[in-house]
Design a protein around this motif. Structure first.
Motif, PDB file in Angstrom:
ATOM      1  N   MET B   1      45.423  53.776  30.730  1.00  0.00           N
ATOM      2  CA  MET B   1      44.129  53.367  30.149  1.00  0.00           C
ATOM      3  C   MET B   1      44.003  51.854  30.107  1.00  0.00           C
ATOM      4  SD  MET B   1      41.270  54.190  28.973  1.00  0.00           S
ATOM      5  CE  MET B   1      39.993  54.164  27.728  1.00  0.00           C
ATOM      6  N   ILE B   2      45.057  51.209  29.603  1.00  0.00           N
ATOM      7  CA  ILE B   2      45.038  49.743  29.556  1.00  0.00           C
ATOM      8  C   ILE B   2      44.838  49.183  30.964  1.00  0.00           C
ATOM      9  CG2 ILE B   2      46.329  47.674  29.002  1.00  0.00           C
ATOM     10  CD1 ILE B   2      45.911  48.850  26.478  1.00  0.00           C
ATOM     11  N   VAL B   3      45.520  49.802  31.909  1.00  0.00           N
ATOM     12  CA  VAL B   3      45.397  49.337  33.298  1.00  0.00           C
ATOM     13  C   VAL B   3      43.949  49.439  33.762  1.00  0.00           C
ATOM     14  CG1 VAL B   3      46.073  49.780  35.667  1.00  0.00           C
ATOM     15  CG2 VAL B   3      47.764  49.951  33.849  1.00  0.00           C
ATOM     16  N   LYS B   4      43.318  50.574  33.438  1.00  0.00           N
ATOM     17  CA  LYS B   4      41.909  50.756  33.808  1.00  0.00           C
ATOM     18  C   LYS B   4      41.052  49.661  33.203  1.00  0.00           C
ATOM     19  CE  LYS B   4      40.499  55.553  34.665  1.00  0.00           C
ATOM     20  NZ  LYS B   4      39.852  56.735  34.087  1.00  0.00           N
ATOM     21  N   LEU B   5      41.263  49.403  31.913  1.00  0.00           N
ATOM     22  CA  LEU B   5      40.454  48.397  31.231  1.00  0.00           C
ATOM     23  C   LEU B   5      40.661  47.021  31.848  1.00  0.00           C
ATOM     24  CD1 LEU B   5      40.810  49.461  27.483  1.00  0.00           C
ATOM     25  CD2 LEU B   5      38.918  49.887  29.035  1.00  0.00           C
ATOM     26  N   LEU B   6      41.927  46.682  32.107  1.00  0.00           N
ATOM     27  CA  LEU B   6      42.200  45.374  32.693  1.00  0.00           C
ATOM     28  C   LEU B   6      41.596  45.255  34.081  1.00  0.00           C
ATOM     29  CD1 LEU B   6      45.858  44.676  31.508  1.00  0.00           C
ATOM     30  CD2 LEU B   6      43.765  43.507  30.838  1.00  0.00           C
ATOM     31  N   THR B   7      41.691  46.331  34.862  1.00  0.00           N
ATOM     32  CA  THR B   7      41.111  46.301  36.200  1.00  0.00           C
ATOM     33  C   THR B   7      39.607  46.110  36.131  1.00  0.00           C
ATOM     34  OG1 THR B   7      42.718  48.033  36.692  1.00  0.00           O
ATOM     35  CG2 THR B   7      41.212  47.400  38.453  1.00  0.00           C
ATOM     36  N   LEU B   8      38.960  46.856  35.226  1.00  0.00           N
ATOM     37  CA  LEU B   8      37.508  46.719  35.052  1.00  0.00           C
ATOM     38  C   LEU B   8      37.166  45.279  34.695  1.00  0.00           C
ATOM     39  CD1 LEU B   8      36.398  49.904  33.101  1.00  0.00           C
ATOM     40  CD2 LEU B   8      35.381  49.048  35.209  1.00  0.00           C
ATOM     41  N   PHE B   9      37.890  44.738  33.723  1.00  0.00           N
ATOM     42  CA  PHE B   9      37.641  43.369  33.302  1.00  0.00           C
ATOM     43  C   PHE B   9      37.783  42.424  34.486  1.00  0.00           C
ATOM     44  CE2 PHE B   9      37.267  39.967  30.281  1.00  0.00           C
ATOM     45  CZ  PHE B   9      38.025  38.931  30.820  1.00  0.00           C
ATOM     46  N   TRP B  10      38.857  42.587  35.228  1.00  0.00           N
ATOM     47  CA  TRP B  10      39.137  41.686  36.332  1.00  0.00           C
ATOM     48  C   TRP B  10      38.090  41.792  37.446  1.00  0.00           C
ATOM     49  CZ3 TRP B  10      40.644  37.368  37.685  1.00  0.00           C
ATOM     50  CH2 TRP B  10      41.067  37.058  38.986  1.00  0.00           C
ATOM     51  N   VAL B  11      37.723  43.016  37.815  1.00  0.00           N
ATOM     52  CA  VAL B  11      36.730  43.202  38.872  1.00  0.00           C
ATOM     53  C   VAL B  11      35.416  42.530  38.482  1.00  0.00           C
ATOM     54  CG1 VAL B  11      35.263  44.921  39.969  1.00  0.00           C
ATOM     55  CG2 VAL B  11      37.712  45.296  39.831  1.00  0.00           C
ATOM     56  N   PHE B  12      34.982  42.756  37.243  1.00  0.00           N
ATOM     57  CA  PHE B  12      33.715  42.152  36.833  1.00  0.00           C
ATOM     58  C   PHE B  12      33.838  40.662  36.552  1.00  0.00           C
ATOM     59  CE2 PHE B  12      30.428  45.182  37.044  1.00  0.00           C
ATOM     60  CZ  PHE B  12      31.075  46.399  37.077  1.00  0.00           C
ATOM     61  N   PHE B  13      35.053  40.215  36.253  1.00  0.00           N
ATOM     62  CA  PHE B  13      35.287  38.791  36.103  1.00  0.00           C
ATOM     63  C   PHE B  13      35.018  38.110  37.447  1.00  0.00           C
ATOM     64  CE2 PHE B  13      37.197  35.343  33.711  1.00  0.00           C
ATOM     65  CZ  PHE B  13      37.672  34.473  34.692  1.00  0.00           C
ATOM     66  N   LYS B  14      35.544  38.712  38.513  1.00  0.00           N
ATOM     67  CA  LYS B  14      35.331  38.152  39.854  1.00  0.00           C
ATOM     68  C   LYS B  14      33.841  38.143  40.182  1.00  0.00           C
ATOM     69  CE  LYS B  14      38.295  40.785  42.073  1.00  0.00           C
ATOM     70  NZ  LYS B  14      38.935  41.422  43.255  1.00  0.00           N
ATOM     71  N   ILE B  15      33.178  39.259  39.847  1.00  0.00           N
ATOM     72  CA  ILE B  15      31.746  39.350  40.147  1.00  0.00           C
ATOM     73  C   ILE B  15      30.985  38.277  39.375  1.00  0.00           C
ATOM     74  CG2 ILE B  15      29.697  40.790  39.869  1.00  0.00           C
ATOM     75  CD1 ILE B  15      31.433  43.194  40.491  1.00  0.00           C
ATOM     76  N   GLY B  16      31.322  38.100  38.103  1.00  0.00           N
ATOM     77  CA  GLY B  16      30.641  37.084  37.297  1.00  0.00           C
ATOM     78  C   GLY B  16      30.893  35.686  37.816  1.00  0.00           C
ATOM     79  N   LEU B  17      32.094  35.473  38.333  1.00  0.00           N
ATOM     80  CA  LEU B  17      32.473  34.143  38.782  1.00  0.00           C
ATOM     81  C   LEU B  17      31.850  33.773  40.123  1.00  0.00           C
ATOM     82  CD1 LEU B  17      34.175  31.715  38.087  1.00  0.00           C
ATOM     83  CD2 LEU B  17      36.130  32.817  39.150  1.00  0.00           C
TER      84      LEU B  17
END
Lengths: 196, 190
Positions: B1-17
């Motif tokens: 679950m944590i992995v999923k959350l971190l991946t989601l955060f990271w993917v959208f972090f890239k998109i935001g950036l």
């Protein structure tokens, strides 16, 4: 102390309204920002709205988040920025989270679809109005008029023929043009003048 | 679950950036990431985009919330939304801090001055295109005819707005215009 809290609450609430009524993209937010942040609360002047949009467009991220952060920061520092952003995000987040629970049915709800078709008309008018206002602001500079007009024609023609032009590309061109035309060329002319 | 959350955060972090110039510019990147991770198929992405366009709020946030929720419930929605919001907020705060000193920098001023007409062009043409898209059903004009209900609503709204300004000397509040539009939409399209 309480005036700080008052500022936070006002920022949150203003941007909550903006977040709740901005449909179809960042430009539609411009009239709302004008009404709320400029006319109502005088956080920024009408000319500043344009500058904020310029900055919001040249930096990464959604224009609305950038604008909210910038205005919030100027009104009440980092916390102000955070409250403004929270306000902006909350309506969409809540609504979309609820929708995500009923996913497939949502697109089939007729009343919502119909309301949205009406809203599309309003958004078109609001964005057009913002475009006209901004055009009005540059009406005194022939070069600006020429550039803006060319881009308008270019974008409409390319949309009709199905050729997509990246807005990032246009933004970079604009920044480069500005640098060359308004900074570098005057500098070179000055140097030439000095040599003589 | 944590992995999923971190991946989601990271993917959208890239998109935001890496998304410049407005929410819709992120569509290609979202598509690439979602399909790349095997999280969504094209049809789903189209549907989500349609929902994101119809709902209030920044398009980027709406997409993040939907996708995050679909993958990891409420926490996923939060993780994705935080991801897409954090880069722009930090960058703008830095710029706002520096702006006092860089706003007098002649190069920055020159560059922004050049950008101005470009933005005018972008916004004006977006408005014009939205109106045209409401008038014609398809963009290969004349082929599918006119969208009469849409045209009517636009005319009614424009007239209403114009009269309001004449009578009260103030522009109509955009929120009121949208509320009115939603009402007309329900009436006209039924």
């Amino acid at each position: 102390m309480s005036s700080k809290i008052a500022k936070f609450v006002t920022l949150f609430w203003s941007f909550f309204k903006i977040g709740l009524f901005t449909f179809g993209g960042g430009y539609a937010m411009i009239p709302l920002i004008e009404k709320e942040a400029s006319k109502k609360h005088q956080w920024i002047s009408e000319e500043e709205i344009f500058d904020i949009i310029l900055i919001a467009e040249s930096t990464p991220g959604p224009i609305s988040i950038n604008a909210a952060t910038y205005i919030g920061y100027n009104v009440a520092g980092i916390s102000g920025a955070i409250f403004a952003c929270l306000g902006l995000i909350l309506p969409g987040f809540t609504i979309l989270f609820i929708i995500s629970l009923f996913l497939t049915d949502f697109l089939n709800i007729t009343i919502i679809n119909n309301a949205f078709l009406g809203i599309k008309a309003a958004v078109a008018l609001l964005v057009m109005n913002a475009g006209i206002k901004f055009f009005h602001q540059i009406r005194k500079e022939p070069i600006s008029i020429a550039i803006a007009s060319s881009i308008i024609i270019l974008l409409i023609v390319s949309e009709i023929i199905g050729w997509s032009i990246s807005s990032i590309f246009l933004i970079v061109c604009g920044l480069a043009f500005g640098l060359i035309f308004y900074a570098l060329i005057p500098q070179l002319k000055k140097k030439e003048g000095e040599k003589k | 679950m944590i992995v999923k959350l971190l991946t989601l955060f990271w993917v959208f972090f890239k998109i935001g950036l890496f998304t410049f110039g407005g929410g819709y510019a992120m569509i290609p990147m979202i598509t690439e990431e979602m399909i790349g991770h095997g999280w969504m198929v094209e049809q789903q992405i189209s549907d989500f985009i349609a929902i994101g366009e119809m709902t209030p709020g920044p398009f980027a946030i709406n997409m993040a919330t939907l996708i995050g929720s679909m993958h990891a419930g409420p926490l996923g929605a939060v993780a994705a939304t935080l991801g897409v919001v954090v880069p722009p907020v930090i960058i703008i705060l830095l710029i706002a801090r520096l702006f006092k000193s860089i706003s007098t920098n002649k190069y920055v001023q020159a560059a922004l001055k050049g950008l101005k007409p470009v933005i005018v062009g972008l916004i004006f043409s977006t408005g014009l295109l939205l109106i045209l898209k409401n008038i014609f059903n398809s963009f290969f004009v004349f082929q599918e005819g006119l969208n009469i209900p849409s045209i009517c609503i636009m005319i009614i709204l424009a007239t209403f707005s114009f009269l309001y300004k004449k009578v009260t000397k103030k522009a109509m509040h955009p929120i009121a215009l949208i509320g009115l539009a939603a009402m007309f939409g329900i009436i006209v399209f039924i």
